[in-house]
Every structure is written in C-alpha cells, then in structure tokens.
Design a protein around this motif. Structure first.
Motif, mmCIF file in Angstrom:
data_model
loop_
_atom_site.group_PDB
_atom_site.id
_atom_site.type_symbol
_atom_site.label_atom_id
_atom_site.label_comp_id
_atom_site.label_asym_id
_atom_site.label_seq_id
_atom_site.Cartn_x
_atom_site.Cartn_y
_atom_site.Cartn_z
ATOM 1 N N ASP A 23 8.515 -3.857 5.842
ATOM 2 C CA ASP A 23 9.426 -4.501 4.902
ATOM 3 C C ASP A 23 10.015 -3.515 3.892
ATOM 4 O OD1 ASP A 23 8.927 -6.963 6.131
ATOM 5 O OD2 ASP A 23 7.262 -7.399 4.784
ATOM 6 N N LEU A 24 9.177 -2.636 3.363
ATOM 7 C CA LEU A 24 9.633 -1.660 2.367
ATOM 8 C C LEU A 24 10.193 -0.385 2.997
ATOM 9 C CD1 LEU A 24 6.701 -1.958 -0.198
ATOM 10 C CD2 LEU A 24 8.963 -3.035 -0.314
ATOM 11 N N LYS A 25 9.906 -0.197 4.299
ATOM 12 C CA LYS A 25 10.328 1.005 5.031
ATOM 13 C C LYS A 25 9.812 2.264 4.356
ATOM 14 C CE LYS A 25 14.205 -1.050 7.261
ATOM 15 N NZ LYS A 25 15.225 -1.931 6.935
ATOM 16 N N CYS A 26 8.503 2.255 4.078
ATOM 17 C CA CYS A 26 7.889 3.423 3.467
ATOM 18 C C CYS A 26 6.395 3.464 3.802
ATOM 19 C CB CYS A 26 8.079 3.417 1.954
ATOM 20 S SG CYS A 26 7.164 2.142 1.095
ATOM 21 N N PHE A 27 5.827 4.641 3.625
ATOM 22 C CA PHE A 27 4.380 4.813 3.784
ATOM 23 C C PHE A 27 3.719 4.368 2.491
ATOM 24 C CE2 PHE A 27 6.374 7.994 6.481
ATOM 25 C CZ PHE A 27 5.753 7.742 7.690
ATOM 26 N N GLN A 28 2.514 3.833 2.625
ATOM 27 C CA GLN A 28 1.744 3.436 1.462
ATOM 28 C C GLN A 28 0.360 4.048 1.555
ATOM 29 O OE1 GLN A 28 2.012 -0.869 1.989
ATOM 30 N NE2 GLN A 28 3.453 -0.944 0.280
ATOM 31 N N ILE A 29 -0.086 4.623 0.454
ATOM 32 C CA ILE A 29 -1.443 5.149 0.384
ATOM 33 C C ILE A 29 -2.143 4.436 -0.765
ATOM 34 C CG2 ILE A 29 -2.904 7.162 0.006
ATOM 35 C CD1 ILE A 29 -0.715 8.899 1.198
ATOM 36 N N ARG A 30 -3.229 3.744 -0.415
ATOM 37 C CA ARG A 30 -4.000 2.990 -1.406
ATOM 38 C C ARG A 30 -5.345 3.669 -1.622
ATOM 39 N NH1 ARG A 30 -3.753 -2.044 -3.275
ATOM 40 N NH2 ARG A 30 -2.296 -2.665 -1.655
ATOM 41 N N CYS A 31 -5.694 3.865 -2.889
ATOM 42 C CA CYS A 31 -7.016 4.375 -3.239
ATOM 43 C C CYS A 31 -7.987 3.207 -3.105
ATOM 44 C CB CYS A 31 -7.030 4.929 -4.662
ATOM 45 S SG CYS A 31 -8.674 5.461 -5.180
ATOM 46 N N ASN A 32 -8.958 3.321 -2.225
ATOM 47 C CA ASN A 32 -9.882 2.223 -1.980
ATOM 48 C C ASN A 32 -10.768 1.929 -3.183
ATOM 49 O OD1 ASN A 32 -8.802 2.039 0.579
ATOM 50 N ND2 ASN A 32 -10.372 3.321 1.492
ATOM 51 N N GLU A 33 -10.994 2.916 -4.023
ATOM 52 C CA GLU A 33 -11.859 2.731 -5.186
ATOM 53 C C GLU A 33 -11.143 2.010 -6.334
ATOM 54 O OE1 GLU A 33 -14.027 5.596 -8.405
ATOM 55 O OE2 GLU A 33 -14.240 6.143 -6.288
ATOM 56 N N THR A 34 -9.908 2.414 -6.617
ATOM 57 C CA THR A 34 -9.184 1.866 -7.767
ATOM 58 C C THR A 34 -8.144 0.814 -7.398
ATOM 59 O OG1 THR A 34 -7.425 3.528 -7.690
ATOM 60 C CG2 THR A 34 -9.414 4.060 -8.989
#
Length: 72
Positions: free
Chosen positions: A38-49
């Motif tokens: 949908d956003l046409k981008c990569f996402q990196i999520r910090c699992n801790e925060t």
C-alpha cells in the motif's frame, strides 16, 4: 540472519518488492523487515520498541540493514 554480501541483501529486498502480494518478513537482529504494498516502501520495525521506519528505495534500506548489523 546475517548477510555477508551486499548483493544478497539487494536480492532479498528485490524479492520483497516482486512478491508484494504476499506478506513476507525477515527478522534481522531484533528488527523485522517487510515491504508495504500500500505504501510502496520497505518498513523496518524494532521489535523491542515498536519504532517503525520507512525506506522508499533499495539503497536506503540496504544502508539501514547494514547499520543494524553493525550494531549487533
């Protein structure tokens, strides 16, 4: 998961774009990498925060992954 060669990271990111209709995620040193159709981008999520960062292209996402690997 550790990527020793930049071209391995590039291939992984390109695969996320190619298979954008399927939810694929990679976990790297406590971070989860996905591609948002949908956003046409990569996402990196910090699992801790839970912090979420967006990257619009392969190169900027590769750089972020390199920084994550360097800190671990």
């Amino acid at each position: 998961m550790s990527f020793t060669k930049n071209n391995e990271t590039t291939k992984m990111l390109e695969n996320l774009i190619f298979y954008k209709d399927v939810q694929i995620s990679h976990t790297i040193n406590g971070y989860t990498l996905t591609y948002s159709k949908d956003l046409k981008c990569f996402q990196i999520r910090c699992n801790e925060t839970g912090e979420l960062a967006h990257y619009s292209d392969v190169k900027s996402c590769e750089l972020a992954i390199s920084k994550i690997q360097a800190t671990q």
